[in-house]
Design a protein around this motif. Structure first.
Motif, PDB file in Angstrom:
ATOM      1  N   GLU A  95      73.282  81.150  -0.772  1.00  0.00           N
ATOM      2  CA  GLU A  95      73.634  80.197  -1.833  1.00  0.00           C
ATOM      3  C   GLU A  95      72.801  80.444  -3.094  1.00  0.00           C
ATOM      4  O   GLU A  95      73.322  80.428  -4.204  1.00  0.00           O
ATOM      5  CB  GLU A  95      73.412  78.777  -1.316  1.00  0.00           C
ATOM      6  N   PHE A  96      71.512  80.685  -2.926  1.00  0.00           N
ATOM      7  CA  PHE A  96      70.645  80.940  -4.075  1.00  0.00           C
ATOM      8  C   PHE A  96      71.002  82.279  -4.724  1.00  0.00           C
ATOM      9  O   PHE A  96      71.043  82.393  -5.951  1.00  0.00           O
ATOM     10  CB  PHE A  96      69.171  80.904  -3.660  1.00  0.00           C
ATOM     11  N   ALA A  97      71.275  83.279  -3.908  1.00  0.00           N
ATOM     12  CA  ALA A  97      71.675  84.588  -4.447  1.00  0.00           C
ATOM     13  C   ALA A  97      72.963  84.460  -5.258  1.00  0.00           C
ATOM     14  O   ALA A  97      73.086  85.034  -6.347  1.00  0.00           O
ATOM     15  CB  ALA A  97      71.859  85.596  -3.310  1.00  0.00           C
ATOM     16  N   GLN A  98      73.913  83.689  -4.747  1.00  0.00           N
ATOM     17  CA  GLN A  98      75.169  83.494  -5.469  1.00  0.00           C
ATOM     18  C   GLN A  98      74.946  82.732  -6.776  1.00  0.00           C
ATOM     19  O   GLN A  98      75.580  83.027  -7.786  1.00  0.00           O
ATOM     20  CB  GLN A  98      76.182  82.770  -4.582  1.00  0.00           C
ATOM     21  N   PHE A  99      74.032  81.777  -6.764  1.00  0.00           N
ATOM     22  CA  PHE A  99      73.691  81.066  -7.990  1.00  0.00           C
ATOM     23  C   PHE A  99      73.107  82.036  -9.021  1.00  0.00           C
ATOM     24  O   PHE A  99      73.498  82.030 -10.186  1.00  0.00           O
ATOM     25  CB  PHE A  99      72.690  79.935  -7.700  1.00  0.00           C
ATOM     26  N   LEU A 100      72.158  82.865  -8.596  1.00  0.00           N
ATOM     27  CA  LEU A 100      71.557  83.834  -9.520  1.00  0.00           C
ATOM     28  C   LEU A 100      72.619  84.783 -10.072  1.00  0.00           C
ATOM     29  O   LEU A 100      72.619  85.093 -11.266  1.00  0.00           O
ATOM     30  CB  LEU A 100      70.445  84.621  -8.824  1.00  0.00           C
ATOM     31  N   ASP A 101      73.538  85.223  -9.202  1.00  0.00           N
ATOM     32  CA  ASP A 101      74.631  86.084  -9.671  1.00  0.00           C
ATOM     33  C   ASP A 101      75.474  85.372 -10.719  1.00  0.00           C
ATOM     34  O   ASP A 101      75.881  85.967 -11.720  1.00  0.00           O
ATOM     35  CB  ASP A 101      75.528  86.510  -8.506  1.00  0.00           C
ATOM     36  N   SER A 102      75.741  84.086 -10.509  1.00  0.00           N
ATOM     37  CA  SER A 102      76.587  83.349 -11.454  1.00  0.00           C
ATOM     38  C   SER A 102      75.907  83.174 -12.810  1.00  0.00           C
ATOM     39  O   SER A 102      76.567  82.974 -13.822  1.00  0.00           O
ATOM     40  CB  SER A 102      76.963  81.977 -10.882  1.00  0.00           C
ATOM     41  N   GLU A 103      74.589  83.239 -12.837  1.00  0.00           N
ATOM     42  CA  GLU A 103      73.828  83.079 -14.082  1.00  0.00           C
ATOM     43  C   GLU A 103      73.491  84.414 -14.748  1.00  0.00           C
ATOM     44  O   GLU A 103      72.902  84.436 -15.824  1.00  0.00           O
ATOM     45  CB  GLU A 103      72.524  82.323 -13.800  1.00  0.00           C
ATOM     46  N   ASP A 104      73.851  85.513 -14.118  1.00  0.00           N
ATOM     47  CA  ASP A 104      73.498  86.843 -14.624  1.00  0.00           C
ATOM     48  C   ASP A 104      74.347  87.181 -15.847  1.00  0.00           C
ATOM     49  O   ASP A 104      75.565  87.306 -15.749  1.00  0.00           O
ATOM     50  CB  ASP A 104      73.713  87.883 -13.530  1.00  0.00           C
ATOM     51  N   PRO A 105      73.715  87.354 -17.025  1.00  0.00           N
ATOM     52  CA  PRO A 105      74.499  87.636 -18.235  1.00  0.00           C
ATOM     53  C   PRO A 105      75.145  89.026 -18.218  1.00  0.00           C
ATOM     54  O   PRO A 105      76.021  89.300 -19.021  1.00  0.00           O
ATOM     55  CB  PRO A 105      73.464  87.524 -19.361  1.00  0.00           C
ATOM     56  N   LEU A 106      74.746  89.876 -17.299  1.00  0.00           N
ATOM     57  CA  LEU A 106      75.325  91.218 -17.218  1.00  0.00           C
ATOM     58  C   LEU A 106      76.376  91.346 -16.115  1.00  0.00           C
ATOM     59  O   LEU A 106      76.917  92.426 -15.910  1.00  0.00           O
ATOM     60  CB  LEU A 106      74.215  92.252 -16.982  1.00  0.00           C
ATOM     61  N   SER A 107      76.674  90.267 -15.425  1.00  0.00           N
ATOM     62  CA  SER A 107      77.574  90.347 -14.271  1.00  0.00           C
ATOM     63  C   SER A 107      78.964  90.847 -14.620  1.00  0.00           C
ATOM     64  O   SER A 107      79.624  91.463 -13.783  1.00  0.00           O
ATOM     65  CB  SER A 107      77.669  88.989 -13.575  1.00  0.00           C
ATOM     66  N   SER A 108      79.409  90.635 -15.835  1.00  0.00           N
ATOM     67  CA  SER A 108      80.754  91.096 -16.212  1.00  0.00           C
ATOM     68  C   SER A 108      80.859  92.621 -16.223  1.00  0.00           C
ATOM     69  O   SER A 108      81.949  93.174 -16.104  1.00  0.00           O
ATOM     70  CB  SER A 108      81.138  90.547 -17.580  1.00  0.00           C
ATOM     71  N   PHE A 109      79.734  93.304 -16.336  1.00  0.00           N
ATOM     72  CA  PHE A 109      79.759  94.768 -16.352  1.00  0.00           C
ATOM     73  C   PHE A 109      80.068  95.361 -14.981  1.00  0.00           C
ATOM     74  O   PHE A 109      80.451  96.516 -14.877  1.00  0.00           O
ATOM     75  CB  PHE A 109      78.431  95.340 -16.869  1.00  0.00           C
ATOM     76  N   ARG A 110      79.895  94.598 -13.922  1.00  0.00           N
ATOM     77  CA  ARG A 110      80.131  95.094 -12.567  1.00  0.00           C
ATOM     78  C   ARG A 110      81.544  95.671 -12.423  1.00  0.00           C
ATOM     79  O   ARG A 110      81.745  96.696 -11.791  1.00  0.00           O
ATOM     80  CB  ARG A 110      79.908  93.975 -11.561  1.00  0.00           C
TER      81      ARG A 110
END
Length: 135
Positions: free
Chosen positions: A42-57
């Motif tokens: 759950e915490f890992a998913q939260f951090l992923d959701s807040e990652d400003p670079l996640s759209s680059f994946r």
């Protein structure tokens, strides 16, 4: 399972950097403030959701587990791998193949003259490099 809810911080990562604490301490404090375990999914998913670079994946090709031939008993062959190789070219951007093929096509059609009348990517010529250095 506790809900993390939306982050009150507009830029979580900037906020964490400003504290001066060691990153592991920052993460533990953040997890505690959200009433979750720092090692939880759950915490890992939260951090992923807040990652400003996640759209680059989505802009990269990820090899499947089967393609890498590193399958374990818990992995599925068609599953995307988790790619953590730091001593490599990294993952291939999805745009690479078309860019390379465009240049190969230009070379095939125009030969050495492919550097003239550039429409997308210029070819570097020795003259332009030499001109800049001698200028």
């Amino acid at each position: 399972m506790a809900s993390l809810g939306p982050s009150p911080d507009t830029d979580l990562w900037l906020t964490l950097r400003k504290t001066g604490d060691h990153p592991s301490t920052q993460l533990k404090k953040l997890a505690k403030s959200r009433n979750v375990n720092v090692e939880s999914l759950e915490f890992a998913q939260f951090l992923d959701s807040e990652d400003p670079l996640s759209s680059f994946r989505s802009e990269f090709h990820y090899p499947s587990v089967a393609d890498l031939e590193v399958a374990s008993s818990s992995s599925k062959p068609d599953e995307r791998s988790i790619y953590l190789c730091g001593q490599s070219l990294g993952l291939q951007p999805k745009s690479t193949q078309s860019l390379v093929l465009d240049e190969l096509d230009k070379w095939a059609k125009k030969g050495v003259q492919g550097h003239k009348n550039v429409t997308k990517l210029p070819w570097v010529t020795i003259e332009s490099c030499a001109d800049r250095k001698s200028g």
